[in-house]
Design a protein around this motif. Structure first.
Motif, PDB file in Angstrom:
ATOM      1  N   SER A 484       0.811  -1.229   0.000  1.00  0.00           N
ATOM      2  CA  SER A 484       0.000   0.000   0.000  1.00  0.00           C
ATOM      3  C   SER A 484       0.838   1.270   0.000  1.00  0.00           C
ATOM      4  CB  SER A 484      -0.977   0.019   1.183  1.00  0.00           C
ATOM      5  OG  SER A 484      -1.934  -1.004   1.043  1.00  0.00           O
ATOM      6  N   ARG A 505       4.131   2.815   3.677  1.00  0.00           N
ATOM      7  CA  ARG A 505       3.264   1.735   4.145  1.00  0.00           C
ATOM      8  C   ARG A 505       2.507   2.176   5.389  1.00  0.00           C
ATOM      9  NH1 ARG A 505       5.389  -4.184   6.279  1.00  0.00           N
ATOM     10  NH2 ARG A 505       3.369  -4.972   6.978  1.00  0.00           N
ATOM     11  N   THR A 512      -5.118   0.134   4.538  1.00  0.00           N
ATOM     12  CA  THR A 512      -4.599  -0.538   3.350  1.00  0.00           C
ATOM     13  C   THR A 512      -5.400  -0.119   2.121  1.00  0.00           C
ATOM     14  OG1 THR A 512      -3.917  -2.425   4.693  1.00  0.00           O
ATOM     15  CG2 THR A 512      -4.082  -2.772   2.327  1.00  0.00           C
TER      16      THR A 512
END
Length: 681
Positions: A484, A505, A512
């Protein structure tokens, strides 16, 4: 009188360690934390575990405090609520917009809604099947083409005309159910001239490309406009309760020409040992010298392959034992794109139109080659043979994903080693080769609405190969990784490319990213869908989230990990499915609930202020430009304004030199056979 006398002079006695008390020995050298080590077991273990838990909790608290402070410093995105909404009687599985209609795939059939008042104008549920994916394109004259995939993997081809669904054909229907194949991906070319479907059988996969006879469909619709209006009335949802119209009745009223199967592309087979005896035999089997092949016409024998594999396994035995050796398998999934005319896919005598695709680009999972096929092939006599690509672009690593710009001039390939290459198909050379230094895997790549999309509006472009850009545009590519995190790659036509981290991230798993979609109506605008149901709009120039599209409190994005949405680039709006939030005792009846489609009109929000239109590149004098930019302008002018030189370059690609080489090889073969015959005599 006695007198006491001292043998030594009076003074401070010298220190002695022997005189120190033993209970205070090395007291000032001891660590205070080591006092607890004197505790008996199991109290020492319990104390150590409690301290570890306490330290971990403090680290989490400090991290959250840091994130909270950073969140306060960020610009809070503005909340945008829906401008309109409409109800769907069943569960909406997919959405597609074409012209003034919104097509919704339902749990039992299809439905069409008008974008003006969002009323249900037509529905099709003759087959009583669940539609899982739908694609639609406007053909003009109130005619639309639809590709719908049901829960069994069947592909339904429809023609929608004047509020009526007309079934043309089920593309992968077979009589023997054991030979049935399922569709895993479907693509309509821009303009609706071609359609491609990726099919999977029990043990194999293949790609089928169809040519759609849209011109004959438009002529037929004009002749049978009255029949189409009658079908529209009979297909309305209100009349479905009285009498159901079968599929055969629809086809009986209006007969449409069936699509033509142009290509059947199969995955490349593993490379095996050669069957040629010498290089001359291999040379005669090669068609021409205009491309790199797939590696089948080589001179490596099976014994050499086996010897090489044995040497490799013995050298790296310690590494292979832990991971295990996997044999190369035929891939079962592919990604393909329809490509407009370019110098790579055109010959000197080909007559093409700038807005109609001339080929497709395909890459299979785990394969290094990006294969290009022309759409002018014929299937006669090639049913049992595998179609060979017209152009092969080999890559250093297996291709993970790919993307094509809106003008179809730029092609981006991302490898499994996190290397990203942006190609200019018009000129045939790479603009940029960048790599993500962190150990991350690329999930998807997307072209942004920068110079790649604006190039369609550039005056003075090449009429044969559209998308010729200004002197020095900047191609922007959004890269989404599997963790992500996503990056922005900027590749100028002159200069060094750059890569910027837009978002790392996320610490929270609920953040996400489930999907990323560029908004072509605004420069540097990207829609981001997260697992927690939030839909945000990011400005990639500032890496800031400027807007957040929110559903009403009574509804939520469903399902958040795979949202049902579509972006209408023509009307500048977002259509998003939202389900009413239910209590725990109502979860059992969730499948029977209605779906609500929310409309977010981008023109109703001040998005133009957040995403101002970038000024066009000013034309500088040659003295103000850098040397590399001057050379680019000079070479471009030489290429466009010297037709006789361009004709010479095109003539160099003809077959005469290769034919001469093959004829020489055949002559050498005949001479060799003649010498063998004389020796026998």
């Amino acid at each position: 009188m006695a007198v006491n006398t001292w043998k030594y002079p009076l003074g401070i006695p010298p220190p002695s360690e022997k005189d120190w008390p033993k209970d205070e020995e090395d007291f000032f050298l001891l660590d205070p934390d080591q006092e607890r080590d004197a505790l008996p077991q199991p109290f020492r273990m319990i104390n150590k575990l409690v301290m570890q838990v306490f330290e971990s909790a403090m680290e989490i608290i400090e991290r959250r405090e840091t994130l909270r402070e950073a969140h306060k410093l960020k610009v809070q995105p503005k909340k945008c609520f829906p401008t309109a909404e409409f109800q769907v009687t069943e569960r909406a599985n997919c959405l597609a917009v074409s012209g003034k209609y919104v097509f919704v795939g339902l749990s039992k059939g299809l439905a069409a809604f008008n974008t003006c008042d969002f009323k249900d104008v037509c529905a099709w549920d003759a087959a009583k099947t669940e539609i899982c994916a739908v694609h639609a394109l406007d053909l003009g004259n109130e005619c639309h083409v639809l590709l719908a995939v049901d829960e069994m993997g069947l592909v339904w081809l429809f023609c929608f005309h004047k509020q009526s669904f007309l079934l043309v054909k089920i593309l992968n229907e077979v009589e023997d159910i054991s030979q049935r194949s399922t569709c895993v991906e479907e693509v309509l070319s821009r303009g609706g001239d071609y359609a491609g479907i990726l099919l999977q059988g029990n043990t194999k996969a293949w790609l089928e490309i169809y040519q759609l006879p849209k011109d004959s469909w438009l002529r037929e619709m004009e002749k049978n406009s009255g029949a189409a209006e009658g079908l529209a009335c009979s297909e309305r949802r209100s009349s479905c309760l009285s009498e159901e119209l079968p599929v055969s009745a629809i086809q009986a009223d209006v007969e449409l020409d069936l699509p033509v199967l142009l290509l059947t592309v199969r995955p490349p087979k593993p490379i095996t040992g050669t069957s040629f005896k010498d290089p001359l035999d291999a040379l005669k089997e090669v068609d021409d010298d205009s491309m790199l092949g797939l590696g089948y016409n080589h001179l490596i024998k099976d014994s050499q392959w086996e010897l090489h594999e044995a040497i490799f396994c013995s050298t790296y035995r310690e590494y292979l034992e832990g991971q295990g050796v996997t044999k190369e398998e035929i891939p079962r999934h592919a990604t393909f794109h329809f490509l407009l005319p370019s110098r790579i896919l055109m010959g000197p005598e080909m007559e093409v139109q700038p807005d109609i695709p001339v080929g497709i680009g395909v890459h299979w999972d785990g394969n290094h080659n990006f294969c290009l096929y022309l759409l002018n092939h014929s299937l006669k006599g090639k049913a049992d043979s595998d179609l060979m690509p017209d152009v092969v672009w080999p890559c250093a690593a297996p291709i993970a994903c790919s993307a094509v710009s809106s003008c179809s001039r730029y092609l981006a390939l991302a490898g499994e080693d996190a290397t990203i290459t942006i190609w200019d198909k018009h000129l045939g050379y790479p603009l940029s080769v960048t790599a993500i230094l962190e150990e991350r895997f690329i999930r998807s790549i997307h072209f942004l609405c920068g110079s790649a999309a604006a190039s369609d509006e550039t005056p003075g472009t090449d009429p044969v190969c559209p998308g010729a850009d200004p002197v020095c545009p900047i191609i922007q590519l959004l890269v989404l990784c599997t963790d992500s995190s996503f990056y922005l790659v900027k590749a100028p036509r002159a200069g060094k490319s750059s890569i910027t981290l837009l978002a790392d991230r996320p610490e929270n798993p609920n953040l996400t990213i489930s999907a990323v979609v560029p908004v072509l109506a605004f420069p540097s605008a990207v829609l981001i869908f997260s697992w927690d149901g939030t839909v945000s709009l990011m400005n990639t120039d500032t890496s800031q989230t400027v807007y957040c599209f929110c559903t009403p409190p009574s509804h939520a994005v469903a399902p958040p990990w795979q949202p049902v949405f579509t972006v209408d680039s023509m009307n500048c709006c977002l259509l998003l499915r939202g389900d009413e939030q239910q209590q725990e005792d109502e979860l059992a009846q969730s499948k029977a609930t209605q779906s609500t489609i929310f409309l977010f009109d981008f023109n109703s929000y001040p998005l133009k202020e957040a995403f101002p239109k970038k000024p066009d590149l000013s034309l500088k004098s040659l003295q103000e430009l850098k040397w590399i930019e001057r050379c680019n302008i000079f070479l471009r002018d030489r290429f466009h304004f010297l037709p006789e030189r361009q004709q010479v370059l095109l003539e160099m690609e003809e077959q005469e030199y290769w034919d001469c080489l093959q004829a020489q090889a055949a002559a050498m073969d005949n001479e060799r056979e003649k010498v063998k015959g004389e020796k026998k005599q």
